[in-house]
Design a protein around this motif. Structure first.
Motif, short mmCIF file in Angstrom:
data_model
loop_
_atom_site.label_atom_id
_atom_site.label_comp_id
_atom_site.label_asym_id
_atom_site.label_seq_id
_atom_site.Cartn_x
_atom_site.Cartn_y
_atom_site.Cartn_z
N ARG A 42 1.59 1.57 -17.98
CA ARG A 42 0.28 2.21 -18.05
C ARG A 42 -0.80 1.29 -17.47
O ARG A 42 -1.67 1.74 -16.72
CB ARG A 42 -0.05 2.56 -19.50
N ALA A 43 -0.73 0.01 -17.79
CA ALA A 43 -1.74 -0.94 -17.30
C ALA A 43 -1.67 -1.08 -15.78
O ALA A 43 -2.71 -1.13 -15.12
CB ALA A 43 -1.55 -2.29 -17.97
N THR A 44 -0.47 -1.12 -15.21
CA THR A 44 -0.36 -1.23 -13.76
C THR A 44 -0.85 0.04 -13.07
O THR A 44 -1.48 -0.02 -12.02
CB THR A 44 1.08 -1.53 -13.32
N HIS A 45 -0.57 1.19 -13.67
CA HIS A 45 -1.06 2.45 -13.11
C HIS A 45 -2.59 2.48 -13.12
O HIS A 45 -3.22 2.88 -12.14
CB HIS A 45 -0.49 3.63 -13.89
N GLU A 46 -3.17 2.04 -14.22
CA GLU A 46 -4.63 2.01 -14.33
C GLU A 46 -5.23 1.03 -13.34
O GLU A 46 -6.26 1.32 -12.72
CB GLU A 46 -5.00 1.61 -15.76
N ALA A 47 -4.60 -0.12 -13.15
CA ALA A 47 -5.10 -1.10 -12.18
C ALA A 47 -5.03 -0.53 -10.76
O ALA A 47 -5.96 -0.73 -9.96
CB ALA A 47 -4.29 -2.39 -12.27
N GLY A 48 -3.96 0.19 -10.45
CA GLY A 48 -3.84 0.82 -9.13
C GLY A 48 -4.94 1.86 -8.91
O GLY A 48 -5.52 1.94 -7.81
N GLU A 49 -5.24 2.64 -9.94
CA GLU A 49 -6.32 3.63 -9.82
C GLU A 49 -7.66 2.93 -9.59
O GLU A 49 -8.48 3.39 -8.78
CB GLU A 49 -6.40 4.48 -11.08
N ASN A 50 -7.89 1.82 -10.29
CA ASN A 50 -9.15 1.09 -10.11
C ASN A 50 -9.28 0.54 -8.70
O ASN A 50 -10.36 0.57 -8.12
CB ASN A 50 -9.24 -0.05 -11.13
N ILE A 51 -8.18 0.07 -8.13
CA ILE A 51 -8.21 -0.44 -6.75
C ILE A 51 -8.50 0.69 -5.78
O ILE A 51 -9.30 0.54 -4.85
CB ILE A 51 -6.89 -1.16 -6.41
N HIS A 52 -7.89 1.85 -5.98
CA HIS A 52 -8.16 2.99 -5.09
C HIS A 52 -9.61 3.44 -5.22
O HIS A 52 -10.25 3.78 -4.21
CB HIS A 52 -7.21 4.15 -5.42
N ASP A 53 -10.13 3.46 -6.44
CA ASP A 53 -11.54 3.83 -6.64
C ASP A 53 -12.47 2.85 -5.94
O ASP A 53 -13.44 3.25 -5.30
CB ASP A 53 -11.88 3.89 -8.13
N LEU A 54 -12.16 1.57 -6.04
CA LEU A 54 -12.98 0.55 -5.40
C LEU A 54 -12.95 0.71 -3.89
O LEU A 54 -13.99 0.62 -3.22
CB LEU A 54 -12.50 -0.84 -5.81
#
Length: 111
Positions: A42-54
């Motif tokens: 879950r944490a890696t998925h959330e980090a990936g979403e944050n990178i895409h948003d950035l």
């Protein structure tokens, strides 16, 4: 001389006791391991979403800065060498550009 107990008898007596003791321990260990694995996923998925948003925010800011600077060309045209005179120069003005479709378009999306 004390009586000698054969080792297999000790095993027959100890096996049910060990099963009774170790089963809850192993169950707890497996349950904790699975919980940790799901949390990491879950944490890696959330980090990936944050990178895409950035990345999307930075792209939007760059496009807005180009528009604000009065650059009449689009963001894609400004990266084409020779002023965009390649394939685009060979087309006539009325001829529409056909969109390129990536082979990976939509791959991996799990919405």
């Amino acid at each position: 001389m004390p009586p000698v107990v054969p080792p297999f008898l000790v095993g027959l007596i100890a096996a049910p006791l060990a099963k009774r003791l170790f089963k809850p321990l192993m169950r707890g260990l497996v349950k904790t391991s699975v919980g940790i694995a799901l949390e990491v996923k879950r944490a890696t998925h959330e980090a990936g979403e944050n990178i895409h948003d950035l990345a999307a925010e930075v792209t939007a800011e760059m496009v807005a800065a180009q528009i604000a600077a009065g650059d009449g060309r689009g963001a894609a045209e400004s990266r084409i060498p020779n002023g965009g005179k390649g394939e685009a120069g060979a087309r006539t003005e009325g001829e529409a550009r056909t969109p390129k479709i990536r082979a990976t378009a939509g791959a991996g999306k799990t919405d």
